[in-house]
Design a protein around this motif. Structure first.
Motif, PDB file in Angstrom:
ATOM      1  N   VAL A  10      13.578 114.480 -20.991  1.00  0.00           N
ATOM      2  CA  VAL A  10      14.091 114.573 -19.135  1.00  0.00           C
ATOM      3  C   VAL A  10      15.460 113.594 -19.748  1.00  0.00           C
ATOM      4  N   VAL A  11      16.477 113.787 -19.181  1.00  0.00           N
ATOM      5  CA  VAL A  11      17.645 113.184 -18.980  1.00  0.00           C
ATOM      6  C   VAL A  11      18.605 113.022 -17.967  1.00  0.00           C
ATOM      7  N   VAL A  12      18.369 111.580 -17.370  1.00  0.00           N
ATOM      8  CA  VAL A  12      19.139 111.035 -16.430  1.00  0.00           C
ATOM      9  C   VAL A  12      20.210 110.429 -16.072  1.00  0.00           C
ATOM     10  N   LEU A  13      21.096 111.431 -15.196  1.00  0.00           N
ATOM     11  CA  LEU A  13      22.633 110.877 -15.059  1.00  0.00           C
ATOM     12  C   LEU A  13      22.671 109.486 -13.373  1.00  0.00           C
ATOM     13  N   ASP A  14      22.718 108.986 -14.006  1.00  0.00           N
ATOM     14  CA  ASP A  14      22.976 108.217 -12.387  1.00  0.00           C
ATOM     15  C   ASP A  14      23.920 107.833 -12.213  1.00  0.00           C
ATOM     16  N   ALA A  15      24.222 107.590 -10.912  1.00  0.00           N
ATOM     17  CA  ALA A  15      25.435 107.606  -9.973  1.00  0.00           C
ATOM     18  C   ALA A  15      26.817 108.015 -10.589  1.00  0.00           C
ATOM     19  N   ILE A  16      26.041 109.510 -10.573  1.00  0.00           N
ATOM     20  CA  ILE A  16      27.787 110.058 -10.812  1.00  0.00           C
ATOM     21  C   ILE A  16      29.361 110.250  -9.711  1.00  0.00           C
ATOM     22  N   ASP A  17      28.542 109.829  -8.699  1.00  0.00           N
ATOM     23  CA  ASP A  17      29.352 109.546  -7.719  1.00  0.00           C
ATOM     24  C   ASP A  17      30.343 108.231  -8.306  1.00  0.00           C
ATOM     25  N   GLU A  18      30.612 107.797  -9.265  1.00  0.00           N
ATOM     26  CA  GLU A  18      31.191 106.385  -9.267  1.00  0.00           C
ATOM     27  C   GLU A  18      31.648 107.643 -10.300  1.00  0.00           C
ATOM     28  N   LEU A  19      31.644 107.951 -11.409  1.00  0.00           N
ATOM     29  CA  LEU A  19      32.958 108.034 -12.169  1.00  0.00           C
ATOM     30  C   LEU A  19      34.197 108.435 -12.152  1.00  0.00           C
ATOM     31  N   GLU A  20      34.888 107.869 -12.726  1.00  0.00           N
ATOM     32  CA  GLU A  20      36.731 107.827 -12.515  1.00  0.00           C
ATOM     33  C   GLU A  20      37.004 109.367 -12.745  1.00  0.00           C
ATOM     34  N   GLN A  21      36.108 109.716 -13.374  1.00  0.00           N
ATOM     35  CA  GLN A  21      37.158 110.669 -14.632  1.00  0.00           C
ATOM     36  C   GLN A  21      35.828 112.028 -14.769  1.00  0.00           C
ATOM     37  N   PRO A  22      35.454 112.344 -13.197  1.00  0.00           N
ATOM     38  CA  PRO A  22      34.156 113.361 -13.583  1.00  0.00           C
ATOM     39  C   PRO A  22      34.461 114.773 -13.979  1.00  0.00           C
ATOM     40  N   ASP A  23      35.881 115.296 -14.499  1.00  0.00           N
ATOM     41  CA  ASP A  23      36.503 116.430 -15.331  1.00  0.00           C
ATOM     42  C   ASP A  23      35.442 115.854 -16.889  1.00  0.00           C
ATOM     43  N   GLN A  24      34.989 114.974 -16.720  1.00  0.00           N
ATOM     44  CA  GLN A  24      34.752 114.925 -18.699  1.00  0.00           C
ATOM     45  C   GLN A  24      33.497 115.033 -18.111  1.00  0.00           C
ATOM     46  N   LEU A  25      32.658 114.987 -16.874  1.00  0.00           N
ATOM     47  CA  LEU A  25      31.506 115.227 -17.356  1.00  0.00           C
ATOM     48  C   LEU A  25      30.988 116.992 -16.982  1.00  0.00           C
ATOM     49  N   ARG A  26      32.374 117.628 -16.397  1.00  0.00           N
ATOM     50  CA  ARG A  26      32.159 119.062 -15.823  1.00  0.00           C
ATOM     51  C   ARG A  26      32.011 119.710 -17.426  1.00  0.00           C
ATOM     52  N   THR A  27      32.193 119.267 -18.892  1.00  0.00           N
ATOM     53  CA  THR A  27      32.660 119.809 -19.942  1.00  0.00           C
ATOM     54  C   THR A  27      31.609 119.266 -20.630  1.00  0.00           C
ATOM     55  N   LEU A  28      30.755 118.389 -20.457  1.00  0.00           N
ATOM     56  CA  LEU A  28      29.370 118.064 -21.177  1.00  0.00           C
ATOM     57  C   LEU A  28      27.880 119.145 -20.493  1.00  0.00           C
ATOM     58  N   LEU A  29      28.272 119.218 -18.921  1.00  0.00           N
ATOM     59  CA  LEU A  29      27.008 120.119 -18.255  1.00  0.00           C
ATOM     60  C   LEU A  29      26.692 121.743 -18.400  1.00  0.00           C
ATOM     61  N   PRO A  30      26.100 122.418 -19.721  1.00  0.00           N
ATOM     62  CA  PRO A  30      25.872 123.429 -19.662  1.00  0.00           C
ATOM     63  C   PRO A  30      25.722 124.066 -18.379  1.00  0.00           C
ATOM     64  N   ARG A  31      25.613 125.275 -18.648  1.00  0.00           N
ATOM     65  CA  ARG A  31      25.470 126.629 -16.770  1.00  0.00           C
ATOM     66  C   ARG A  31      23.963 126.821 -17.365  1.00  0.00           C
ATOM     67  N   GLN A  32      23.167 126.913 -18.228  1.00  0.00           N
ATOM     68  CA  GLN A  32      21.975 126.982 -17.576  1.00  0.00           C
ATOM     69  C   GLN A  32      21.316 125.929 -18.983  1.00  0.00           C
ATOM     70  N   LEU A  33      19.866 125.169 -18.770  1.00  0.00           N
ATOM     71  CA  LEU A  33      19.585 124.146 -19.300  1.00  0.00           C
ATOM     72  C   LEU A  33      18.907 124.762 -20.063  1.00  0.00           C
ATOM     73  N   PRO A  34      18.450 124.721 -21.445  1.00  0.00           N
ATOM     74  CA  PRO A  34      17.795 125.040 -22.970  1.00  0.00           C
ATOM     75  C   PRO A  34      16.133 124.632 -22.725  1.00  0.00           C
ATOM     76  N   HIS A  35      15.377 125.723 -22.184  1.00  0.00           N
ATOM     77  CA  HIS A  35      13.439 125.145 -22.480  1.00  0.00           C
ATOM     78  C   HIS A  35      13.233 123.515 -22.806  1.00  0.00           C
ATOM     79  N   GLY A  36      12.712 123.099 -22.132  1.00  0.00           N
ATOM     80  CA  GLY A  36      12.168 122.517 -22.148  1.00  0.00           C
ATOM     81  C   GLY A  36      12.920 120.444 -21.671  1.00  0.00           C
ATOM     82  N   LEU A  37      14.157 121.066 -21.012  1.00  0.00           N
ATOM     83  CA  LEU A  37      15.198 120.061 -21.105  1.00  0.00           C
ATOM     84  C   LEU A  37      14.950 119.895 -19.392  1.00  0.00           C
ATOM     85  N   VAL A  38      14.658 118.612 -18.791  1.00  0.00           N
ATOM     86  CA  VAL A  38      15.187 118.879 -17.393  1.00  0.00           C
ATOM     87  C   VAL A  38      16.066 117.744 -17.358  1.00  0.00           C
TER      88      VAL A  38
END
Length: 233
Positions: A10-38
């Motif tokens: 399980v990966v927890v990303l807390d307080a995403i509303d506080e990101l000053e450059q949200p574009d950086q997170l867009r590039t990290l998030l895959p459209r489909q998560l692999p099996h076994g990852l929440v």
């Protein structure tokens, strides 16, 4: 984030509303998560704006979405009891608890200050009715008190440097704020300490010990509040 983990993760990303450059997170998030990852995301909506849209997601992309409300009166009673001292007695006063709930609307950040004040005997049954509704009104009241403090100039400079730098060691502040040193530091900081987060690990390049601890705002909501009051865009 793209490879199947060796064991359920399980990966927890807390307080995403506080990101000053949200574009950086867009590039990290895959459209489909692999099996076994929440992936668990948390953030505050602001008005009609959802923090999900900042990272190019929508509620439809979520397997499950929970909207959390504020703290209720039962939670406030429990917090007052845990805080102890004068707050412990006030926890048994249903009218006082109801007033705390009314002015705070269950906002955990505002509740934290009110519970601290109750424990210290600053907030009482007699003055509860003068407590501002909403966190911003409360912080306005706190600033008025700081303006009357003997250390007003030092407070303004400390907060100003932290707004610009983000994080500074105590030794940095000694060098930046005229008249501030290890002898008077704790006394001067006491009135604004509750707005700050302290990391007592040594700063890079500094030996552990007096002056090496680092200071920053304890939450972005407070940093943004002081930025507005300082007239910083």
């Amino acid at each position: 984030m793209t490879r199947e983990p060796k064991k359920p993760t399980v990966v927890v990303l807390d307080a995403i509303d506080e990101l000053e450059q949200p574009d950086q997170l867009r590039t990290l998030l895959p459209r489909q998560l692999p099996h076994g990852l929440v992936l668990v995301l948390s953030g505050r909506d602001q008005g009609d704006r959802s923090c999900l849209s900042d990272i190019a997601l929508s509620p439809a992309d979520m397997s499950l979405k929970l909207r959390l409300g504020g703290l209720d009166e039962a939670a406030l009673t429990a917090l007052l009891r845990m805080a102890g001292r004068a707050a412990g007695e006030l926890a048994n006063d249903a009218d006082f608890v109801a007033q705390v709930h009314h002015v705070s609307a269950g906002d955990p950040f505002y509740v934290r200050f009110l519970v601290e004040d109750a424990a210290a005997g600053v907030l009482t049954r007699d003055n509860m009715e003068r407590t501002p509704t909403g966190l911003e009104g409360y912080l306005d009241q706190q600033l008025e008190q700081l303006n009357r403090s003997a250390h007003r100039t030092e407070h303004v400079e400390i907060l100003g440097f932290l707004l610009e730098a983000g994080t500074l060691s105590a030794r940095d502040l000694y060098n930046l704020v005229e008249g501030l040193n290890w002898l008077n530091f704790d006394t001067i900081l006491r009135e604004i300490h509750r707005f700050l987060l302290v990391d007592r690990r040594a700063s890079p390049g500094l030996e552990p010990g007096r002056g090496s601890e680092e200071y920053t705002f304890c939450h972005d909501r407070f940093r943004q509040y002081f930025r507005v009051r300082a007239g910083i865009g």
